[in-house]
Design a protein around this motif. Sequence first.
Motif, mmCIF file in Angstrom:
data_model
loop_
_atom_site.group_PDB
_atom_site.id
_atom_site.type_symbol
_atom_site.label_atom_id
_atom_site.label_comp_id
_atom_site.label_asym_id
_atom_site.label_seq_id
_atom_site.Cartn_x
_atom_site.Cartn_y
_atom_site.Cartn_z
ATOM 1 N N TYR A 108 -4.491 4.021 0.928
ATOM 2 C CA TYR A 108 -4.093 5.292 1.623
ATOM 3 C C TYR A 108 -2.765 5.401 1.258
ATOM 4 N N LEU A 109 -1.841 4.354 1.441
ATOM 5 C CA LEU A 109 -0.408 4.639 1.227
ATOM 6 C C LEU A 109 0.031 4.952 -0.208
ATOM 7 N N GLY A 110 -0.707 4.415 -1.173
ATOM 8 C CA GLY A 110 -0.329 4.705 -2.565
ATOM 9 C C GLY A 110 -0.654 6.309 -2.758
ATOM 10 N N LEU A 111 -1.637 6.944 -2.320
ATOM 11 C CA LEU A 111 -1.899 8.193 -2.381
ATOM 12 C C LEU A 111 -1.016 9.071 -1.753
ATOM 13 N N ARG A 112 -0.449 8.581 -0.415
ATOM 14 C CA ARG A 112 0.373 9.283 0.180
ATOM 15 C C ARG A 112 1.893 9.295 -0.244
ATOM 16 N N ALA A 150 2.557 8.902 -3.358
ATOM 17 C CA ALA A 150 2.802 9.300 -4.457
ATOM 18 C C ALA A 150 4.135 9.934 -4.866
#
Lengths: 100, 232
Positions: free
Chosen positions: A19-23, A25
């Motif tokens: 989730y953090l990766g997508l958030r 970016a």
Amino acid sequence: MSPLLVILGMAVVTFVPRYLGLRLAGRAVPSFWLRFFQFVPVAVFPALIVPELAGLPHGLPSRIIALVLAAAVLLRWRTTWAALLVGMAAFWLLRLVPGL
Amino acid sequence: MNSARFERADSSFVAGFVAMLPLWVGVLPFALTYAVSARGSGLSVWETQAMSLFVFAGASQISAAGMFAAGAGGLAIIATTFLINVRHALYGLNLGRRIPRGGLAQVLAAHTLTDEAFGIVSARKPTLRFLLGTELSLFFIWNLGTLAGALLSSSLPDPVTLGVDFIFPLAFLVLLLPLLVSRPAWLVAGFSGLLAWLLSGVVNAGLLVLVTGVAGSLFGAWLLGSRDEASA
């Protein structure tokens, strides 16, 4: 720790980076850690293979031969199915040979 | 895969779902492998299925099954899972720039993000819908394969007597080999293999994977870093 609790913990620690990766970016990650994460699978998988072979009282030759055969099938035909089937079949057959 | 067909961008959910179909053939045996080994390690059918539903990350699930079987502690299993799966942050960082933020859909997209979906979506112009199509396609077959394997293995006797435990080193070799495409990758795999050999029987299974994984990844990051400096 009960298995369900372990699974819940696994779910949390798996979801957070996804989730953090997508958030996050668009922000910069230090290049050292980009390289670190890139190598994690290559570093972890041998640690899951080798202990299964080290310190066996018997049956090491049949395992090695079966792994080499599976690797050859994978490299030649690029088929996961075939490599797993050949590896397991070879291991089961070689187990019948005394001394292997 | 036929890349020419991918260039006409149909960005619907169904197009994403269909784009993943060729990979079902490769993923199904791993779902079965996971489920059979999880059941062999003592997990119930429900626990085996719950891991596929709520964790949904193949390599870490197979390794967790192996660690359950080896009697590793819960914290070691969770820490190893984190170490194996934290790479998904990289995929998200990469995709997130091109995919609009969308509340619940984004949460679902995050939960079902995989190597395979990232690979397919990277090859074309992604949309959130297309991404979800590829992801849920894999989620569907992974969970169906898990259920089949979990139920099938209930009728099997002791996995070690059967030699089913050999599926662990075999499956990880099959996962590892395609990753060995560069000299640093070979060096890291060799380094980790040697370290794992030295630690075998010295520390428990979970700690061994964790220590070897961190040490090997540090070695790889250092290798690439010093190579970049040398070429700069």
